[in-house]
Design a protein around this motif. Structure first.
Motif, PDB file in Angstrom:
ATOM      1  N   LEU A   8      21.026 -10.785  27.305  1.00  0.00           N
ATOM      2  CA  LEU A   8      21.009  -9.531  26.652  1.00  0.00           C
ATOM      3  C   LEU A   8      22.475  -9.609  26.019  1.00  0.00           C
ATOM      4  O   LEU A   8      23.668  -9.905  26.738  1.00  0.00           O
ATOM      5  CB  LEU A   8      21.413  -8.195  27.805  1.00  0.00           C
ATOM      6  CG  LEU A   8      20.041  -8.423  28.544  1.00  0.00           C
ATOM      7  CD1 LEU A   8      20.131  -7.148  29.974  1.00  0.00           C
ATOM      8  CD2 LEU A   8      18.659  -7.729  28.016  1.00  0.00           C
ATOM      9  N   ALA A  47      12.968  -9.918  33.542  1.00  0.00           N
ATOM     10  CA  ALA A  47      13.265  -8.930  32.317  1.00  0.00           C
ATOM     11  C   ALA A  47      13.095  -7.307  32.812  1.00  0.00           C
ATOM     12  O   ALA A  47      13.909  -6.387  32.518  1.00  0.00           O
ATOM     13  CB  ALA A  47      12.636  -9.072  30.946  1.00  0.00           C
ATOM     14  N   VAL A  50      15.549  -6.179  35.217  1.00  0.00           N
ATOM     15  CA  VAL A  50      16.875  -5.833  34.771  1.00  0.00           C
ATOM     16  C   VAL A  50      17.149  -4.877  33.766  1.00  0.00           C
ATOM     17  O   VAL A  50      17.960  -3.984  33.779  1.00  0.00           O
ATOM     18  CB  VAL A  50      17.485  -7.288  34.154  1.00  0.00           C
ATOM     19  CG1 VAL A  50      18.931  -7.320  33.270  1.00  0.00           C
ATOM     20  CG2 VAL A  50      17.673  -8.312  35.156  1.00  0.00           C
ATOM     21  N   THR A  51      16.154  -4.676  32.857  1.00  0.00           N
ATOM     22  CA  THR A  51      15.935  -3.659  31.751  1.00  0.00           C
ATOM     23  C   THR A  51      15.332  -2.442  32.124  1.00  0.00           C
ATOM     24  O   THR A  51      15.307  -1.302  31.325  1.00  0.00           O
ATOM     25  CB  THR A  51      15.569  -4.113  30.553  1.00  0.00           C
ATOM     26  OG1 THR A  51      14.006  -4.495  30.526  1.00  0.00           O
ATOM     27  CG2 THR A  51      16.224  -5.382  30.099  1.00  0.00           C
ATOM     28  N   SER A  53      12.370  -2.076  31.574  1.00  0.00           N
ATOM     29  CA  SER A  53      11.080  -2.042  30.607  1.00  0.00           C
ATOM     30  C   SER A  53      10.447  -3.332  30.371  1.00  0.00           C
ATOM     31  O   SER A  53      10.748  -4.503  30.726  1.00  0.00           O
ATOM     32  CB  SER A  53      11.719  -1.526  29.204  1.00  0.00           C
ATOM     33  OG  SER A  53      12.756  -2.309  28.565  1.00  0.00           O
ATOM     34  N   GLU A  55      10.133  -4.859  27.024  1.00  0.00           N
ATOM     35  CA  GLU A  55      10.492  -5.088  25.887  1.00  0.00           C
ATOM     36  C   GLU A  55       9.878  -6.374  25.529  1.00  0.00           C
ATOM     37  O   GLU A  55       9.892  -7.554  26.463  1.00  0.00           O
ATOM     38  CB  GLU A  55      12.135  -5.189  25.667  1.00  0.00           C
ATOM     39  CG  GLU A  55      12.651  -3.780  25.901  1.00  0.00           C
ATOM     40  CD  GLU A  55      12.373  -2.867  24.426  1.00  0.00           C
ATOM     41  OE1 GLU A  55      12.354  -3.372  23.535  1.00  0.00           O
ATOM     42  OE2 GLU A  55      12.390  -1.696  24.835  1.00  0.00           O
ATOM     43  N   SER A  88      16.078 -10.465  25.239  1.00  0.00           N
ATOM     44  CA  SER A  88      15.633  -9.058  25.024  1.00  0.00           C
ATOM     45  C   SER A  88      16.467  -8.354  24.284  1.00  0.00           C
ATOM     46  O   SER A  88      17.744  -8.277  24.427  1.00  0.00           O
ATOM     47  CB  SER A  88      15.318  -8.661  26.628  1.00  0.00           C
ATOM     48  OG  SER A  88      14.823  -7.340  26.588  1.00  0.00           O
ATOM     49  N   GLU A  89      15.893  -7.274  23.614  1.00  0.00           N
ATOM     50  CA  GLU A  89      16.703  -6.211  22.920  1.00  0.00           C
ATOM     51  C   GLU A  89      16.808  -5.034  24.149  1.00  0.00           C
ATOM     52  O   GLU A  89      17.534  -4.150  23.682  1.00  0.00           O
ATOM     53  CB  GLU A  89      15.995  -5.643  21.673  1.00  0.00           C
ATOM     54  CG  GLU A  89      15.803  -6.977  20.634  1.00  0.00           C
ATOM     55  CD  GLU A  89      17.194  -7.377  20.170  1.00  0.00           C
ATOM     56  OE1 GLU A  89      18.204  -6.467  20.007  1.00  0.00           O
ATOM     57  OE2 GLU A  89      17.334  -8.623  19.822  1.00  0.00           O
ATOM     58  N   GLY A  90      16.303  -5.168  25.296  1.00  0.00           N
ATOM     59  CA  GLY A  90      16.526  -4.071  26.206  1.00  0.00           C
ATOM     60  C   GLY A  90      17.985  -4.043  26.612  1.00  0.00           C
ATOM     61  O   GLY A  90      18.577  -4.810  26.518  1.00  0.00           O
ATOM     62  N   ALA A  91      18.268  -2.793  27.460  1.00  0.00           N
ATOM     63  CA  ALA A  91      19.307  -2.650  27.727  1.00  0.00           C
ATOM     64  C   ALA A  91      19.405  -2.688  29.369  1.00  0.00           C
ATOM     65  O   ALA A  91      18.332  -2.465  30.091  1.00  0.00           O
ATOM     66  CB  ALA A  91      19.875  -1.210  27.417  1.00  0.00           C
ATOM     67  N   PRO A  92      20.472  -2.925  29.919  1.00  0.00           N
ATOM     68  CA  PRO A  92      20.383  -3.117  31.612  1.00  0.00           C
ATOM     69  C   PRO A  92      20.245  -1.916  32.252  1.00  0.00           C
ATOM     70  O   PRO A  92      20.958  -0.855  31.793  1.00  0.00           O
ATOM     71  CB  PRO A  92      21.659  -4.031  31.915  1.00  0.00           C
ATOM     72  CG  PRO A  92      22.605  -3.696  30.787  1.00  0.00           C
ATOM     73  CD  PRO A  92      21.638  -3.702  29.615  1.00  0.00           C
ATOM     74  N   VAL A  93      19.669  -2.002  33.165  1.00  0.00           N
ATOM     75  CA  VAL A  93      19.535  -0.735  34.138  1.00  0.00           C
ATOM     76  C   VAL A  93      20.160  -1.112  35.720  1.00  0.00           C
ATOM     77  O   VAL A  93      19.851  -0.246  36.345  1.00  0.00           O
ATOM     78  CB  VAL A  93      18.251  -0.267  34.298  1.00  0.00           C
ATOM     79  CG1 VAL A  93      17.660   0.292  32.930  1.00  0.00           C
ATOM     80  CG2 VAL A  93      17.184  -1.128  34.817  1.00  0.00           C
TER      81      VAL A  93
END
Length: 117
Positions: A8, A47, A50-51, A53, A55, A88-93
């Motif tokens: 990320l 993924a 971590v995100t 989602s 994505e 991934s273009e996702g953001a971490p959660v």
């Protein structure tokens, strides 16, 4: 594939979490099971964890370790073990840190670091 890593990125920073073995920051990773030889299931699960989602993921590349004569405690397949990186273009959660990758980055000694180029 022996291990998959999730990349990320925000400009010149990458998202890292502490490694279980030594606490050093590294990309989130998951060990790949024998039933997932390409690591595709492992990276999708990682993924999502971590995100939060699903994505799309982009394969960034792989690092190959070549070890002809392993020590008894070497945990990976020989003579070749592959460690893949997907972006991934996702953001971490999950909790973690954004670490700079420019100049004298603390991450420059990681096997995957050249894949950032």
């Amino acid at each position: 594939m022996s291990v998959v890593r999730l990349l990320l990125r925000q400009n010149d920073r990458v998202f890292c979490v502490p490694r279980h073995e030594d606490g050093r920051l590294d990309l989130p990773h998951r060990i790949v099971g024998a039933d997932d030889p390409c690591g595709e299931s492992a990276i999708v699960e990682l993924a999502a964890q971590v995100t939060g989602s699903r994505e799309p993921l982009t394969f960034t590349g792989a690092v190959r370790n070549v070890v002809d004569s392993p020590q008894d405690d070497y945990p990976w397949p020989t003579p070749h073990a592959h460690f893949g990186v997907w972006m991934s273009e996702g953001a971490p959660v999950i909790d973690g840190s954004w670490v700079a990758v420019g100049g004298g980055s603390a991450l420059r000694d990681r096997h995957w670091f050249p894949l950032l180029g």
